[in-house]
Write an enzyme that holds these catalytic residues in place. Sequence first.
Site, short mmCIF file in Angstrom:
data_model
loop_
_atom_site.label_atom_id
_atom_site.label_comp_id
_atom_site.label_asym_id
_atom_site.label_seq_id
_atom_site.Cartn_x
_atom_site.Cartn_y
_atom_site.Cartn_z
N SER A 141 -94.48 -0.20 65.43
CA SER A 141 -95.88 0.11 65.75
C SER A 141 -96.09 1.57 65.38
O SER A 141 -95.11 2.35 65.31
CB SER A 141 -96.11 -0.07 67.26
OG SER A 141 -97.32 0.55 67.66
N TYR A 154 -93.33 1.71 75.71
CA TYR A 154 -93.67 1.04 74.44
C TYR A 154 -93.35 1.96 73.26
O TYR A 154 -92.71 1.54 72.28
CB TYR A 154 -95.15 0.66 74.46
CG TYR A 154 -95.59 -0.14 73.26
CD1 TYR A 154 -95.20 -1.47 73.10
CD2 TYR A 154 -96.41 0.42 72.29
CE1 TYR A 154 -95.60 -2.21 71.99
CE2 TYR A 154 -96.83 -0.31 71.18
CZ TYR A 154 -96.42 -1.62 71.03
OH TYR A 154 -96.82 -2.34 69.94
N LYS A 158 -90.49 1.18 70.39
CA LYS A 158 -90.86 1.00 68.98
C LYS A 158 -90.22 2.08 68.11
O LYS A 158 -89.89 1.82 66.94
CB LYS A 158 -92.38 0.98 68.82
CG LYS A 158 -93.04 -0.24 69.48
CD LYS A 158 -92.57 -1.55 68.87
CE LYS A 158 -93.34 -2.75 69.37
NZ LYS A 158 -92.95 -4.00 68.75
P1 NAP Z 1 -99.41 -11.31 71.15
O1 NAP Z 1 -100.66 -11.96 70.64
O2 NAP Z 1 -99.26 -11.05 72.60
O3 NAP Z 1 -98.16 -12.15 70.61
C1 NAP Z 1 -96.85 -11.85 71.01
C2 NAP Z 1 -96.11 -13.13 71.21
O4 NAP Z 1 -94.75 -12.81 71.57
C3 NAP Z 1 -96.69 -13.97 72.35
O5 NAP Z 1 -96.75 -15.34 71.99
C4 NAP Z 1 -95.67 -13.74 73.46
O6 NAP Z 1 -95.58 -14.81 74.39
C5 NAP Z 1 -94.40 -13.63 72.67
N1 NAP Z 1 -93.33 -13.03 73.46
C6 NAP Z 1 -93.42 -12.06 74.40
N2 NAP Z 1 -92.22 -11.84 74.95
C7 NAP Z 1 -91.35 -12.67 74.34
C8 NAP Z 1 -89.97 -12.92 74.48
N3 NAP Z 1 -89.23 -12.26 75.39
N4 NAP Z 1 -89.38 -13.84 73.68
C9 NAP Z 1 -90.12 -14.52 72.78
N5 NAP Z 1 -91.44 -14.37 72.63
C10 NAP Z 1 -92.05 -13.44 73.39
O7 NAP Z 1 -99.21 -9.87 70.46
P2 NAP Z 1 -99.52 -9.35 68.97
O8 NAP Z 1 -100.67 -8.44 69.04
O9 NAP Z 1 -99.50 -10.45 68.00
O10 NAP Z 1 -98.23 -8.42 68.76
C11 NAP Z 1 -97.08 -8.90 68.17
C12 NAP Z 1 -96.20 -7.73 67.78
O11 NAP Z 1 -96.96 -6.77 67.05
C13 NAP Z 1 -95.56 -7.01 68.96
O12 NAP Z 1 -94.23 -6.68 68.65
C14 NAP Z 1 -96.41 -5.73 69.05
O13 NAP Z 1 -95.66 -4.66 69.57
C15 NAP Z 1 -96.76 -5.49 67.62
N6 NAP Z 1 -97.95 -4.67 67.48
C16 NAP Z 1 -99.17 -5.15 67.86
C17 NAP Z 1 -100.27 -4.33 67.72
C18 NAP Z 1 -101.65 -4.78 68.11
O14 NAP Z 1 -102.56 -3.94 68.14
N7 NAP Z 1 -101.86 -6.06 68.40
C19 NAP Z 1 -100.12 -3.03 67.20
C20 NAP Z 1 -98.87 -2.59 66.83
C21 NAP Z 1 -97.78 -3.42 66.97
P3 NAP Z 1 -96.47 -14.70 75.74
O15 NAP Z 1 -97.89 -14.89 75.32
O16 NAP Z 1 -95.93 -15.81 76.58
O17 NAP Z 1 -96.21 -13.34 76.33
#
Ligand code: NAP
Length: 253
Positions: A141, A154, A158
Amino acid sequence: MRLQDKVCLITGAGSGIGKAMALRFAREGATVVIADQDGQAAEAVCALVKQNGGRAQPIEADVTVALEVQAMVRATVDTFGSLDVLVNQAGIIQVGDIIDLDEQEWDRVVAVNLKGVYLACKYGLRAMLAQGGGVIINTASISGLVGIPKQPAYCASKGGVIALTRALAVDYADRNIRVNCIAPGPIDTPWTENVLRAPGDPASEYRWIVMTQPLKRLGTPDEVAAAAAYLASDDAAYITGAVLTIDGGMTAR
Ligand code: NAP
């Protein structure tokens, strides 16, 4: 069709960016293993991929549990014969000041975001070594590159993902394994909604961050998926140990 005949395992693919990646990778010809701690979400994304003519398999796995990660990798190789691309996408966030952050919250963020990547790399690399090569994409991130307000655990987790990516890129370059990471800025997913809904200062500071970045909008999951598809493909054959920011220019100034 840059990922034709590739077997790609994506953790956290039941939602958000991981879901977009599953759909994009399948469109590029990959067989996609959709892993998530939420088995029903993984099944729903799998059904969507198939509806669009792709090949997919769901698997329920918590990336913090070594036995589940090991089983996830084994199931991928047993079912499809290889693991060509591993995308570590599962992640969680905790918003607030470090003074108010309790130890369990810190441990959980680090366990999912950093230990989860370590475990999947550990078992994924074994499979890739046995088959003579592969690609790993870790999800960091911009919070691992710059300080974002009220995200201490966080940001630390990261930053660790970025360092781990570079270490593994160096260790495995001579075994035909490329390891890179993506560093998204604010992306429009259910996750971002949660951050924006957080009480007090974090939400307003986060909104300010979005509005003051050069492109002045949230990124889309599809835009992140496109970058990951590139890194997964042979188009990125000379790229390893890189951190690709996908942030609308946020960290450019
Ligand atoms: P999201 O929509 O919450 O998707 C994350 C998925 O990971 C969810 O299905 C979640 O399940 C699952 N998860 C959480 N803990 C887990 C575990 N212990 N084992 C297996 N699966 C697990 O989030 P996203 O926005 O797509 O983000 C995904 C990645 O992108 C993350 O690593 C995040 O740090 C990174 N990221 C996101 C952003 C942003 O702005 N969205 C920015 C920078 C980086 P549950 O729903 O059951 O929790």
